[in-house]
Write a protein that holds these residues in place. Structure first.
Motif, PDB file in Angstrom:
ATOM      1  N   VAL A  61      39.315  55.570  44.403  1.00  0.00           N
ATOM      2  CA  VAL A  61      38.342  54.480  44.499  1.00  0.00           C
ATOM      3  C   VAL A  61      38.402  53.584  43.267  1.00  0.00           C
ATOM      4  O   VAL A  61      38.520  52.353  43.369  1.00  0.00           O
ATOM      5  CB  VAL A  61      36.919  55.051  44.681  1.00  0.00           C
ATOM      6  CG1 VAL A  61      35.899  53.910  44.738  1.00  0.00           C
ATOM      7  CG2 VAL A  61      36.835  55.896  45.943  1.00  0.00           C
ATOM      8  N   SER A  62      38.312  54.174  42.090  1.00  0.00           N
ATOM      9  CA  SER A  62      38.225  53.400  40.859  1.00  0.00           C
ATOM     10  C   SER A  62      39.563  52.806  40.443  1.00  0.00           C
ATOM     11  O   SER A  62      39.602  51.738  39.828  1.00  0.00           O
ATOM     12  CB  SER A  62      37.687  54.284  39.725  1.00  0.00           C
ATOM     13  OG  SER A  62      36.408  54.780  40.043  1.00  0.00           O
ATOM     14  N   GLY A  63      40.667  53.488  40.767  1.00  0.00           N
ATOM     15  CA  GLY A  63      41.978  52.985  40.383  1.00  0.00           C
ATOM     16  C   GLY A  63      42.285  51.643  41.019  1.00  0.00           C
ATOM     17  O   GLY A  63      42.779  50.719  40.349  1.00  0.00           O
ATOM     18  N   LEU A  64      41.987  51.502  42.301  1.00  0.00           N
ATOM     19  CA  LEU A  64      42.234  50.238  42.983  1.00  0.00           C
ATOM     20  C   LEU A  64      41.348  49.129  42.421  1.00  0.00           C
ATOM     21  O   LEU A  64      41.770  47.970  42.304  1.00  0.00           O
ATOM     22  CB  LEU A  64      41.992  50.404  44.486  1.00  0.00           C
ATOM     23  CG  LEU A  64      42.304  49.185  45.354  1.00  0.00           C
ATOM     24  CD1 LEU A  64      43.773  48.789  45.226  1.00  0.00           C
ATOM     25  CD2 LEU A  64      41.954  49.466  46.801  1.00  0.00           C
ATOM     26  N   GLU A  65      40.122  49.475  42.065  1.00  0.00           N
ATOM     27  CA  GLU A  65      39.206  48.488  41.475  1.00  0.00           C
ATOM     28  C   GLU A  65      39.756  47.984  40.141  1.00  0.00           C
ATOM     29  O   GLU A  65      39.691  46.785  39.848  1.00  0.00           O
ATOM     30  CB  GLU A  65      37.828  49.122  41.278  1.00  0.00           C
ATOM     31  CG  GLU A  65      36.699  48.132  41.106  1.00  0.00           C
ATOM     32  CD  GLU A  65      36.239  47.529  42.409  1.00  0.00           C
ATOM     33  OE1 GLU A  65      35.472  46.544  42.363  1.00  0.00           O
ATOM     34  OE2 GLU A  65      36.660  48.004  43.487  1.00  0.00           O
ATOM     35  N   CYS A  66      40.293  48.873  39.335  1.00  0.00           N
ATOM     36  CA  CYS A  66      40.870  48.471  38.039  1.00  0.00           C
ATOM     37  C   CYS A  66      42.094  47.585  38.230  1.00  0.00           C
ATOM     38  O   CYS A  66      42.266  46.594  37.514  1.00  0.00           O
ATOM     39  CB  CYS A  66      41.242  49.704  37.222  1.00  0.00           C
ATOM     40  SG  CYS A  66      39.835  50.606  36.576  1.00  0.00           S
ATOM     41  N   ILE A  67      42.950  47.936  39.193  1.00  0.00           N
ATOM     42  CA  ILE A  67      44.136  47.131  39.465  1.00  0.00           C
ATOM     43  C   ILE A  67      43.744  45.722  39.893  1.00  0.00           C
ATOM     44  O   ILE A  67      44.358  44.723  39.490  1.00  0.00           O
ATOM     45  CB  ILE A  67      45.007  47.807  40.543  1.00  0.00           C
ATOM     46  CG1 ILE A  67      45.601  49.111  40.007  1.00  0.00           C
ATOM     47  CG2 ILE A  67      46.121  46.877  41.023  1.00  0.00           C
ATOM     48  CD1 ILE A  67      46.292  49.943  41.059  1.00  0.00           C
ATOM     49  N   SER A  68      42.692  45.623  40.701  1.00  0.00           N
ATOM     50  CA  SER A  68      42.261  44.322  41.210  1.00  0.00           C
ATOM     51  C   SER A  68      41.600  43.458  40.147  1.00  0.00           C
ATOM     52  O   SER A  68      41.796  42.239  40.119  1.00  0.00           O
ATOM     53  CB  SER A  68      41.279  44.515  42.376  1.00  0.00           C
ATOM     54  OG  SER A  68      41.871  45.244  43.414  1.00  0.00           O
ATOM     55  N   TRP A  69      40.831  44.082  39.263  1.00  0.00           N
ATOM     56  CA  TRP A  69      39.983  43.315  38.359  1.00  0.00           C
ATOM     57  C   TRP A  69      40.523  43.164  36.948  1.00  0.00           C
ATOM     58  O   TRP A  69      40.025  42.315  36.195  1.00  0.00           O
ATOM     59  CB  TRP A  69      38.593  43.947  38.308  1.00  0.00           C
ATOM     60  CG  TRP A  69      37.749  43.517  39.454  1.00  0.00           C
ATOM     61  CD1 TRP A  69      37.552  44.185  40.625  1.00  0.00           C
ATOM     62  CD2 TRP A  69      36.994  42.308  39.562  1.00  0.00           C
ATOM     63  NE1 TRP A  69      36.718  43.481  41.447  1.00  0.00           N
ATOM     64  CE2 TRP A  69      36.359  42.313  40.822  1.00  0.00           C
ATOM     65  CE3 TRP A  69      36.795  41.219  38.712  1.00  0.00           C
ATOM     66  CZ2 TRP A  69      35.541  41.276  41.252  1.00  0.00           C
ATOM     67  CZ3 TRP A  69      35.982  40.182  39.143  1.00  0.00           C
ATOM     68  CH2 TRP A  69      35.364  40.216  40.393  1.00  0.00           C
ATOM     69  N   SER A  70      41.500  43.931  36.543  1.00  0.00           N
ATOM     70  CA  SER A  70      42.023  43.799  35.178  1.00  0.00           C
ATOM     71  C   SER A  70      42.610  42.415  34.898  1.00  0.00           C
ATOM     72  O   SER A  70      42.288  41.800  33.867  1.00  0.00           O
ATOM     73  CB  SER A  70      43.071  44.884  34.908  1.00  0.00           C
ATOM     74  OG  SER A  70      42.473  46.158  34.901  1.00  0.00           O
ATOM     75  N   PRO A  71      43.470  41.857  35.782  1.00  0.00           N
ATOM     76  CA  PRO A  71      43.957  40.491  35.526  1.00  0.00           C
ATOM     77  C   PRO A  71      42.830  39.465  35.510  1.00  0.00           C
ATOM     78  O   PRO A  71      42.839  38.532  34.699  1.00  0.00           O
ATOM     79  CB  PRO A  71      44.920  40.224  36.691  1.00  0.00           C
ATOM     80  CG  PRO A  71      45.274  41.564  37.222  1.00  0.00           C
ATOM     81  CD  PRO A  71      44.081  42.425  36.995  1.00  0.00           C
ATOM     82  N   VAL A  72      41.839  39.630  36.402  1.00  0.00           N
ATOM     83  CA  VAL A  72      40.716  38.696  36.453  1.00  0.00           C
ATOM     84  C   VAL A  72      39.915  38.746  35.165  1.00  0.00           C
ATOM     85  O   VAL A  72      39.510  37.714  34.624  1.00  0.00           O
ATOM     86  CB  VAL A  72      39.803  39.038  37.662  1.00  0.00           C
ATOM     87  CG1 VAL A  72      38.637  38.064  37.747  1.00  0.00           C
ATOM     88  CG2 VAL A  72      40.600  39.022  38.939  1.00  0.00           C
ATOM     89  N   SER A  73      39.695  39.944  34.663  1.00  0.00           N
ATOM     90  CA  SER A  73      38.942  40.103  33.422  1.00  0.00           C
ATOM     91  C   SER A  73      39.643  39.414  32.266  1.00  0.00           C
ATOM     92  O   SER A  73      39.010  38.719  31.459  1.00  0.00           O
ATOM     93  CB  SER A  73      38.761  41.595  33.118  1.00  0.00           C
ATOM     94  OG  SER A  73      38.124  41.780  31.881  1.00  0.00           O
ATOM     95  N   LEU A  74      40.963  39.578  32.179  1.00  0.00           N
ATOM     96  CA  LEU A  74      41.729  38.981  31.083  1.00  0.00           C
ATOM     97  C   LEU A  74      41.720  37.456  31.155  1.00  0.00           C
ATOM     98  O   LEU A  74      41.384  36.780  30.174  1.00  0.00           O
ATOM     99  CB  LEU A  74      43.169  39.505  31.131  1.00  0.00           C
ATOM    100  CG  LEU A  74      44.131  38.940  30.081  1.00  0.00           C
ATOM    101  CD1 LEU A  74      43.665  39.307  28.681  1.00  0.00           C
ATOM    102  CD2 LEU A  74      45.542  39.446  30.327  1.00  0.00           C
TER     103      LEU A  74
END
Length: 332
Positions: free
Chosen positions: A243-256
């Motif tokens: 669950v959390s791994g996919l969320e990190c993959i999706s949002w890490s570029p957006v956060s940066l």
């Protein structure tokens, strides 16, 4: 004169390439999301059917947050994503109105914020379930239900109040999904605070909590083996990582990129392309949410497997055409 004309031609070529790249990236993201959209919605309705039908899926404490994340992503996929797909196809927002854009941005921000913060809370709660299960079940109202209700309910008034009532002038982009960004995002103090609260903070909690939990689970592996609970704890950890791994993959570029966008005062020539690609990354977690939910909810996976096997058995044992013997017809 030749040099100047060559320079002008190169500039015109660069501008045309940027426009083509913007349109090309928009079309690619549109096709990519459409391909995922149909099976995602179909799977979502299947999950809703089995979740409503089977109390076994709803009653377990460890399933509540995962189901909440699924429902938030389902609302995003059914209510908001069609507007984004329309913008991707047209290259323009469905309605050129500041009020419409404010409501649309508020809804996007609230749903995304809710999904991220529920994932962060899931990472913390999963630690309690693995190592302090009795304490969590004993104080489940304080440690489980109140935080879950708060994280689901407060993002909507938070997002709408800042979007609608913060005293600044919006410079909306009607060529971007969500009309770009509202003005309060670019205010130095409140913009950075909002970025930390809505995106960076939950992401850091997810990453740190998952890493610490993985390390601690494998450190206690021998102790868990002696208690015959290693398999159960390992499965709970695996569900969290899905669950959390996919969320990190999706949002890490957006956060940066959003952090750079808030802090920096200059815009890059590739900003439109980056924004469309970022939208594609964000919706990965939403459109893959049904698949992740099936993997992360063992009871749901069992029910779907049983239903599938039953349907296959019915098809194999179906009624076949009856063969009539011609000699029997002659006797009649």
């Amino acid at each position: 004169m030749n040099l100047s004309s060559d320079t002008n031609n190169n500039n015109d070529t660069n501008i045309q390439l940027n426009i083509l790249n913007t349109e090309f990236s928009r079309r690619i993201i549109f096709i990519f999301l459409i391909i995922l959209f149909v099976p995602s919605i179909f799977c979502s309705f299947c999950i809703l059917y089995f979740t409503i039908r089977k109390q076994q899926i709803r009653k377990h404490l460890k399933n509540h947050i995962i189901l909440c994340i699924f429902f938030v992503n389902f609302l995003l996929a059914t209510c908001e994503l069609p507007l984004t797909l329309s913008s991707l196809q047209r290259g323009d927002v469905p309605l050129r109105s500041e009020i419409f854009c404010k409501y649309w941005f508020s809804a996007i921000n609230a749903f995304f914020m809710c999904s991220l913060q529920l994932n962060a809370f899931l990472s913390i709660e999963r630690y309690l379930l693995i190592f302090h299960s009795r304490t969590l079940h004993r104080y489940k109202i304080i440690l489980h239900y109140i935080p879950m209700i708060f994280l689901v309910s407060y993002p909507i008034p938070y997002s709408f109040s800042f979007t609608m009532f913060y005293p600044c002038k919006n410079k909306l982009d009607y060529n971007m999904a969500g009309c770009g960004s509202v003005c309060y995002i670019f205010e130095s103090a409140i913009g950075i605070t909002d970025w930390v609260v809505c995106i960076l903070g939950p992401l850091l909690i997810i990453i740190i909590a998952n890493v610490l939990l993985i390390v601690q689970v494998y450190q206690h592996k021998r102790q868990m083996l002696r208690k015959h609970i290693w398999k159960k704890k390992h499965r709970m950890l695996r569900e969290l990582v899905f669950v959390s791994g996919l969320e990190c993959i999706s949002w890490s570029p957006v956060s940066l990129i959003s952090g750079i966008d808030i802090i920096s005062t200059t815009k890059t020539s590739f900003e439109p392309e980056f924004k469309w690609v970022l939208f594609g990354f964000i919706y990965l977690a939403i459109l893959f949410s049904p698949l992740v939910s099936i993997i992360a909810l063992p009871e749901l996976k069992i029910e779907i497997t049983k239903w599938t096997q039953k349907q296959c058995a019915c098809n194999n044992n179906g009624i076949h055409p009856m063969m009539i013997n011609p000699s029997s017809l002659e006797r009649t």
